[in-house]
Design a protein around this motif. Sequence first.
Motif, PDB file in Angstrom:
ATOM      1  N   THR A   1       0.814  -1.215   0.000  1.00  0.00           N
ATOM      2  CA  THR A   1       0.000   0.000   0.000  1.00  0.00           C
ATOM      3  C   THR A   1       0.853   1.273   0.000  1.00  0.00           C
ATOM      4  O   THR A   1       0.310   2.368   0.151  1.00  0.00           O
ATOM      5  N   GLY A   2       2.183   1.115  -0.130  1.00  0.00           N
ATOM      6  CA  GLY A   2       3.059   2.277  -0.203  1.00  0.00           C
ATOM      7  C   GLY A   2       3.729   2.659   1.096  1.00  0.00           C
ATOM      8  O   GLY A   2       4.430   3.672   1.136  1.00  0.00           O
ATOM      9  N   VAL A   3       3.547   1.892   2.143  1.00  0.00           N
ATOM     10  CA  VAL A   3       4.190   2.178   3.425  1.00  0.00           C
ATOM     11  C   VAL A   3       5.529   1.453   3.469  1.00  0.00           C
ATOM     12  O   VAL A   3       5.621   0.265   3.156  1.00  0.00           O
ATOM     13  N   ALA A   4       6.586   2.163   3.862  1.00  0.00           N
ATOM     14  CA  ALA A   4       7.928   1.578   3.949  1.00  0.00           C
ATOM     15  C   ALA A   4       8.039   0.751   5.225  1.00  0.00           C
ATOM     16  O   ALA A   4       8.638   1.166   6.217  1.00  0.00           O
ATOM     17  N   ALA A   5       7.435  -0.448   5.200  1.00  0.00           N
ATOM     18  CA  ALA A   5       7.433  -1.334   6.364  1.00  0.00           C
ATOM     19  C   ALA A   5       8.320  -2.533   6.081  1.00  0.00           C
ATOM     20  O   ALA A   5       8.235  -3.138   5.002  1.00  0.00           O
ATOM     21  N   THR A   6       9.179  -2.888   7.025  1.00  0.00           N
ATOM     22  CA  THR A   6      10.097  -4.017   6.879  1.00  0.00           C
ATOM     23  C   THR A   6       9.988  -4.921   8.109  1.00  0.00           C
ATOM     24  O   THR A   6       9.531  -4.494   9.173  1.00  0.00           O
ATOM     25  N   PHE A   7      10.442  -6.166   7.908  1.00  0.00           N
ATOM     26  CA  PHE A   7      10.449  -7.143   9.006  1.00  0.00           C
ATOM     27  C   PHE A   7      11.874  -7.582   9.274  1.00  0.00           C
ATOM     28  O   PHE A   7      12.645  -7.852   8.331  1.00  0.00           O
ATOM     29  N   ASN A   8      12.229  -7.666  10.543  1.00  0.00           N
ATOM     30  CA  ASN A   8      13.570  -8.076  10.944  1.00  0.00           C
ATOM     31  C   ASN A   8      13.442  -9.101  12.074  1.00  0.00           C
ATOM     32  O   ASN A   8      12.965  -8.771  13.162  1.00  0.00           O
ATOM     33  N   GLY A   9      13.816 -10.354  11.788  1.00  0.00           N
ATOM     34  CA  GLY A   9      13.698 -11.403  12.797  1.00  0.00           C
ATOM     35  C   GLY A   9      14.069 -12.746  12.221  1.00  0.00           C
ATOM     36  O   GLY A   9      14.507 -12.855  11.063  1.00  0.00           O
ATOM     37  N   PRO A  10      13.933 -13.797  12.993  1.00  0.00           N
ATOM     38  CA  PRO A  10      14.273 -15.142  12.504  1.00  0.00           C
ATOM     39  C   PRO A  10      13.348 -15.570  11.370  1.00  0.00           C
ATOM     40  O   PRO A  10      12.200 -15.153  11.286  1.00  0.00           O
ATOM     41  N   ARG A  11      13.873 -16.433  10.503  1.00  0.00           N
ATOM     42  CA  ARG A  11      13.088 -16.887   9.348  1.00  0.00           C
ATOM     43  C   ARG A  11      11.928 -17.769   9.782  1.00  0.00           C
ATOM     44  O   ARG A  11      10.846 -17.699   9.201  1.00  0.00           O
ATOM     45  N   ARG A  12      12.140 -18.593  10.782  1.00  0.00           N
ATOM     46  CA  ARG A  12      11.091 -19.494  11.239  1.00  0.00           C
ATOM     47  C   ARG A  12      11.062 -19.467  12.765  1.00  0.00           C
ATOM     48  O   ARG A  12      12.087 -19.636  13.422  1.00  0.00           O
ATOM     49  N   LEU A  13       9.873 -19.260  13.324  1.00  0.00           N
ATOM     50  CA  LEU A  13       9.687 -19.264  14.777  1.00  0.00           C
ATOM     51  C   LEU A  13       8.208 -19.531  15.054  1.00  0.00           C
ATOM     52  O   LEU A  13       7.338 -18.768  14.623  1.00  0.00           O
ATOM     53  N   THR A  14       7.927 -20.606  15.760  1.00  0.00           N
ATOM     54  CA  THR A  14       6.544 -20.940  16.102  1.00  0.00           C
ATOM     55  C   THR A  14       6.225 -20.429  17.500  1.00  0.00           C
ATOM     56  O   THR A  14       7.085 -20.402  18.389  1.00  0.00           O
ATOM     57  N   TYR A  15       4.982 -20.052  17.680  1.00  0.00           N
ATOM     58  CA  TYR A  15       4.542 -19.525  18.978  1.00  0.00           C
ATOM     59  C   TYR A  15       3.041 -19.771  19.100  1.00  0.00           C
ATOM     60  O   TYR A  15       2.300 -19.701  18.105  1.00  0.00           O
ATOM     61  N   VAL A  16       2.592 -20.063  20.301  1.00  0.00           N
ATOM     62  CA  VAL A  16       1.179 -20.302  20.573  1.00  0.00           C
ATOM     63  C   VAL A  16       0.544 -18.998  21.024  1.00  0.00           C
ATOM     64  O   VAL A  16       0.940 -18.414  22.038  1.00  0.00           O
ATOM     65  N   CYS A  17      -0.439 -18.522  20.260  1.00  0.00           N
ATOM     66  CA  CYS A  17      -1.077 -17.240  20.564  1.00  0.00           C
ATOM     67  C   CYS A  17      -2.469 -17.222  19.938  1.00  0.00           C
ATOM     68  O   CYS A  17      -2.932 -18.219  19.374  1.00  0.00           O
ATOM     69  N   LYS A  18      -3.115 -16.073  20.055  1.00  0.00           N
ATOM     70  CA  LYS A  18      -4.375 -15.821  19.359  1.00  0.00           C
ATOM     71  C   LYS A  18      -4.019 -15.048  18.089  1.00  0.00           C
ATOM     72  O   LYS A  18      -3.872 -13.823  18.109  1.00  0.00           O
TER      73      LYS A  18
END
Length: 463
Positions: free
Chosen positions: A314-331
């Motif tokens: 949508t034109g927002v300069a948003a990036t992700f920085n973190g591990p490639r794979r990580l599982t977590y139990v959440c909602k």
Amino acid sequence: MRNLRRASIQRQILILATLLVVLVSVVATISEPFTYGRHDRGFENGLFAGRAGIILDQFKRAGTEQQEAAVLKSAADLGLSVAKLPQDQVRANVEAPISSHELVARVKVLLGDSVFTSFQRALLGQSRGDALIVKVDAERGLVFQMPVFPAYLWLAPAVASGILKIVIPLILLAYFSSWLITEPLRRFAATARRASAESSVEEPFDFDGAMEIRSLAQSLNVMRDRIQSMVQDRTRMLSAVGHDLRTPLTRLRMRAERSGEPELRRLMLADIATLSFMIDECLAYFKDPSTSEIDRKVEISSLLQTIATDFSDTGVAATFNGPRRLTYVCKPQSLTRAITNLVDNASRYATQVEIGLEDRDDGGITIRVSDNGPGLTDELKAKVMQPFYKADQSRQIGAQGGSGLGLGLPIAKGIVTKGHNGQLTLLDRDPTGLVVLIDLPPPQAESAAIRPFGAATDVASAG
């Protein structure tokens, strides 16, 4: 034991105080013979005085110097320091000869030191006691050297008695009484914290502990039911109002689109869109999806990467920085909504937004939403957490759209704290900007059986 736990606090204190008296009496009765046995100071003093009287009688009966020497030797064998007084000092002594009974009385008086005298002798280092001169007859006399008993013979029995009869019973009873009275309070406080985080818990306060605590628990359960009923009634009312408002807004939109004046039609459609947005935001705030959504195992890295990618499209300069794979139990749907609100809020006041993910050693995760905007002051950090508060005037740089209703951060905080038992904190970013720090705890043990989350379908539906 159960009856004592459920008694009133006043009765518990009365019973415990009575138990202390009984316990001290029993311990004192059992320990008294061992404490004041062979180390009794009075016993030692009497023994010395009796031996001195015997030596005096034997010395009186001695007729020769050899017999006198034998008596002095026997005195030394008994542990008495006795010497014969020179004749010139005997003649100079005007006192009359004394009997053995009088000697015993005088010895007891000299040995009857108080505890302060014993302390004084110990501090001054006096290893020899007072000397007692006794006139046997007109020509003979004896000098008895009074013993100085070690300080422990005076202090040890008193210290041991105090420890056995007072200190130990008090410590044991204080520990037991504090546990008996405060343990229900600790459980009560833990239940209160859990109840504030888990609104779905029914009857969270157990009727256990003292009578006052049970009464308080019953009152709090009643109050909690009333509050929940009021909140549910409010939510149902607002949902009904929001639903009913959509119909006239739809009619207004249809009539505005048929308007022959382009400028008037544009303004009317903009106002209608604003009203629809306000209704949707208010209903989203009052309806917390985390209360009804179940926990699922999700690929949290893919979920956050999907959010960043959607905003980038949508034109927002948003990036992700973190591990490639990580599982977590959440909602997942609720967490997606919270992160989306944070990124959307940051994109209005900044040109770059970064979503960070970190796996902690304790099994929890940390999510950071950072931007390069103007940031917030410490005063505004507390205010923006309040519903319907907007800090647009302090964060105008790089605005990329209209401001919201001030519900993005409160909704995200509610999802993090209530839905996931986590923490949401606002921090400063160096050199400029804001960091929203989300700390999520390790999953509960029972979450292992939760079915996996389909990121492709559920995330899409969440958006």
